[in-house]
Scaffold this active site. Structure first.
Site, PDB file in Angstrom:
ATOM      1  N   ASP A  11       0.845  -1.128  -0.103  1.00 56.00           N
ATOM      2  CA  ASP A  11       0.010  -0.204   0.050  1.00 56.00           C
ATOM      3  C   ASP A  11       1.042   1.204   0.128  1.00 56.00           C
ATOM      4  O   ASP A  11       1.908   1.170   0.305  1.00 56.00           O
ATOM      5  CB  ASP A  11      -0.850  -0.008   1.299  1.00 56.00           C
ATOM      6  CG  ASP A  11      -2.415   0.626   1.046  1.00 56.00           C
ATOM      7  OD1 ASP A  11      -2.342   1.500   0.168  1.00 56.00           O
ATOM      8  OD2 ASP A  11      -3.295   0.206   1.725  1.00 56.00           O
ATOM      9  N   ASP A  17     -10.855   1.781  -2.946  1.00 48.12           N
ATOM     10  CA  ASP A  17     -11.368   1.626  -1.933  1.00 48.12           C
ATOM     11  C   ASP A  17     -12.799   1.641  -1.958  1.00 48.12           C
ATOM     12  O   ASP A  17     -13.627   1.188  -0.745  1.00 48.12           O
ATOM     13  CB  ASP A  17     -10.982   2.751  -0.784  1.00 48.12           C
ATOM     14  CG  ASP A  17      -9.492   2.179  -0.198  1.00 48.12           C
ATOM     15  OD1 ASP A  17      -8.919   1.259  -0.761  1.00 48.12           O
ATOM     16  OD2 ASP A  17      -9.235   2.977   0.504  1.00 48.12           O
TER      17      ASP A  17
END
Ligand code: GLA
Length: 773
Positions: free
Chosen positions: A512, A582
């Site tokens: 990430d 997301d």
């Protein structure tokens, strides 16, 4: 192959007649029959190839010393340029493949129409430096130590090696060289271009712009420009605008790819907005740092696209003997609209770029509890989820954020990559063993380029972050960016990850990157080298990923950046998949996934089924709708399985089993966007067709029934019209009596009639060629 079997049939036919003794075919008749069959065979094979969107699969590069013309050809495209009388490289042609026999004349620079238009601008230059009165975006710009800023490149020599071409250019006076590199792909005709500047003078110089390439398009006033724009939880919006004279600058100044605009473009000629028609030129940059793509159209509609490092705040110091490589700029041409442009790019990514290119295996079905448990991960809780995940058919179990350091929220812990002993008192091993015993492999979330102020790492090395001494250090999500350009930081990050992978049986990292840069200072470097951070950071990131892949060849990596903020053709050469957003709402995802598919293959796109109502927008949807939305990519489950009923568990089991059957088609096949998401229409339909056209999967979605309107007929594409396909409904209903089997022509022209009513409804079908198991 077809040709061979046809000739064999003729042979056998005539031989059997001879053996029978009667009516043996005359030589003339045999020849006639053979010719007819040959004609049929060639028509059929031409058709087969065309439907697969690739007529040829060869690549060739040649240079004509008489005309000084370079011809690059691959699949269906020709790309041609020459050396003009000023020894500049000048573009000639880029489009549908031309026969080798057609001669191409040598090329001459174009005069400007007035004293305000020097020929250097009017001429379609392949690669041009800033100097000599250039006003368009230069490919390269330098400042010499003596104050001279003029650079004029001329052709010196070239080298052809199979489908690679290198061309050496040199400044008219000084020992500054630029090597241009071209590679043409045989299967798709996609070209990869890059440039390397080398300082062979005896004084340092500063490179202030370095682009990989300029692509020149035919002069035309009817170009439509496509771009992908977005934001966190709203990535991959397809934008379309008419081109007109002037300049459009696409760029990221963020230090990474960014989700505001993706480094991809397409220019379609004509106004049909065609998924199927119109010439399209498209391209994407392979760079995960600050980047730029300038699209310029002049007063006579000459259109040029230049891309590489962002020129903003850029300065790369080159000592004598040093050189700097540009990123690679990939571009292609499609004759059959945006649909074909995407399919070519997908195919190129899958067979030429991604780490799995030579050795593809289906992406596993993954479970990740981030949306369900947040930072609240521990051994007992994860074990319970792992058992449930295995029961529904999950193949990879991933622990997300929260397993390390003092990571109980996003305020602390980043940088401290030791297992949190409160949450995992025995380390990760017992959980990993458990996951393995359940038949799944194990994955872990990391964000190695970041640090929280509240971490042991930052307390020990406050100088390791990007910063300007004495200035504020802006935090986003309470974190700062480690300066990966520093050799010690690079070594630390590699060491931590190497240790993690060496001491645990880990098959997958979700890598990430949850913020962009601020105060991009590198105070420990020599003053003249500090701005190298824009290049060296990304090169070190790539270096770490490459080194990890060599040291741990079984490990797969997902590129995530708070969603889809780091997806580009650079990072995708070192990672196996990307997290597009997301936003996991299955309806929003239809548009997000559609946008993603313009530039990147569905097989590279991770897509989770999560809980309803969705946390992003509170929208409630059924579990089948959520599954069918996610099954268009690489399937993951991100829901709280502890809250699923027995019925939901059973539903999930069924869909996951179905997904495993269709995933090679979805992940590797040719995508047809049959009805695209649009605010004006409640319908969305996609179709994926396997490479050999043996199978197709169709997904249909309805936002909301309106006015008793029937679902519009859906006409499939890309099937073999001549053969029969059996229909299998995976979920949902069709209208009326539908044949169990019909020709490809039937499904493509008569079409399918879905019976979808209500809100957030969906259906999925599988078509399989008769006789295929
Ligand atoms: C980012 C990712 C999420 C999740 C969180 C964890 O937002 O996109 O999927 O991993 O970080 O902090």
């Amino acid at each position: 192959m077809l040709f061979l079997s046809m000739t064999w049939t003729v042979e056998r036919f005539s031989r059997s007649k001879k053996l029978g003794g009667n009516n043996a075919m005359s030589r003339g008749r045999r020849t006639l029959l053979l010719l007819c069959l040959l004609l049929m065979a060639s028509l059929l094979s031409a058709h087969t190839l065309r439907a697969d969107n690739s007529i040829r699969t060869d690549a060739k590069i040649s240079y004509d010393p008489q005309t000084h013309v370079f011809r690059l050809a691959g699949a269906d495209i020709s790309y041609i340029f020459g050396v003009n009388e000023r020894q500049q490289l000048q573009s000639i042609y880029w489009g549908q493949r031309l026969p080798d026999a057609d001669s191409i004349a040598s090329v001459h620079s174009v005069g400007g129409s007035s004293s305000f238009d020097p020929p250097i601008n009017a001429t379609q230059q392949e690669y041009v430096a800033w100097g000599g009165g250039l006003y368009v975006t230069p490919d390269v710009k330098v400042t010499f130590a003596d104050g001279n800023r003029d650079l004029v490149l001329q052709y010196v020599s070239h080298q052809i090696d199979g489908n690679h071409l290198n061309i050496l250019l040199k400044d008219v006076q000084r020992e500054v060289y630029v090597t241009l590199s071209y590679t043409v792909d045989a299967e798709t005709g996609i070209l990869a271009r890059s440039a390397r500047i080398e300082n062979r003078t005896n004084a340092a110089l500063t490179v202030e712009e370095l682009n990989a390439a300029t692509w020149n398009l035919p002069a035309a006033s009817d170009y439509q420009l496509y771009q992908l724009t977005g934001k966190w939880a709203g990535e991959w919006n397809l934008q379309r605008q008419s081109m007109h004279p002037g300049k459009t600058m696409m760029e990221s100044r963020r230090g990474s790819t960014g989700d505001e605009i993706n480094p991809w473009f397409a220019l379609e000629r004509g106004v049909s907005q065609g998924e199927q028609s119109d010439d399209v030129w498209f391209g994407a940059l392979g760079w995960s740092g600050s980047w730029q793509i300038a699209i310029e159209q002049d007063y006579v509609h000459q259109t040029r696209i230049t891309g590489g490092y962002s020129g903003f705040d850029f300065a790369y110091h080159l000592a004598p003997g040093e050189s700097l490589h540009s990123p690679t700029f990939y571009a292609g041409f499609a004759q059959h609209g945006m649909g074909e442009a995407s399919r070519l790019l997908h195919r190129y990514e899958l067979h030429a770029l991604v780490p799995q290119r030579a050795n593809w295996r289906p992406r596993p079905v993954l479970y990740n509890s981030w949306e369900a448990t947040g930072f609240d991960v521990d051994e007992a809780g994860q074990e319970v989820l792992a058992e449930k995940a295995a029961r529904i058919g999950v193949e990879r179990f991933v622990i997300d954020d929260g397993w390390f350091g003092q990571r109980n929220s996003d305020h602390a812990g980043l940088g401290d990559w030791n297992v949190n002993s409160k949450k995992f008192p025995h380390g990760l091993k017992p959980l990993i063993d458990k996951v393995h015993s359940l038949g799944m492999d194990f994955g872990l979330w990391v964000e190695p380029e970041m640090v929280n102020a509240d971490s042991d790492l930052y307390r020990a090395h406050p100088d390791w972050v990007l910063n300007f001494p004495g200035r504020p250090r802006t935090e986003e999500r309470n974190q700062m960016v480690l300066n990966l350009a520093r050799p010690d930081v690079r070594a630390y990050v590699y060491g931590v990850l190497d240790h993690l992978l060496s001491s645990h049986d880990i098959a997958f990292l979700k890598w990430d990157y949850n913020r962009n840069w601020s105060e991009p200072g590198w105070p420990s470097a020599a003053l003249e080298d500090q701005k190298k951070v824009y290049v060296d950071y990304v090169q070190n990131l790539y270096g770490i990923l490459a080194q990890l892949r060599v040291a741990h060849p079984g490990v797969e990596i997902e590129s995530c950046s708070g969603g889809g903020a780091r997806v580009d053709l650079g990072i995708l050469q070192l990672t196996d998949e990307a997290w597009p957003s997301d936003n996991t709402d299955p309806f929003d995802r239809l548009a997000i996934q559609n946008g993603f598919s313009y530039a990147y293959a569905p097989g590279l796109m991770m897509s989770w089924v999560t809980d309803s109502p969705n946390w992003v927008n509170g929208r409630a949807t059924s579990l089948p709708y959520r599954f069918l939305s996610s099954m268009q990519g690489s399937l993951g489950i991100g829901a709280n399985l502890n809250q699923w009923s027995a019925e939901e568990i059973q539903t999930a089991k069924t869909f996951i089993a179905q997904y495993k059957l269709i995933r090679p088609i979805v992940q590797q096949g040719s995508l047809y966007r049959l009805i695209e998401p649009s605010g004006d229409s409640p319908y969305v339909v996609t179709e994926s067709v396997s490479r050999e056209r043996q199978q197709a999967v169709v997904f249909a979605f309805l936002h909301s029934s309106q006015q008793r309107l029937a679902y519009p007929p859906v006409y499939l594409r890309g099937l073999d019209p001549e053969v029969n396909y059996r229909l299998k409904v995976l979920d949902g209903n069709l209208n009326g009596s539908v044949p169990a089997s019909a020709s490809g022509a039937f499904w493509m022209h008569y079409g399918l009639h879905f019976n979808l009513r209500g809100d957030y409804e969906a259906a999925a079908l599988l078509l399989e060629k008769e006789g295929v198991q």
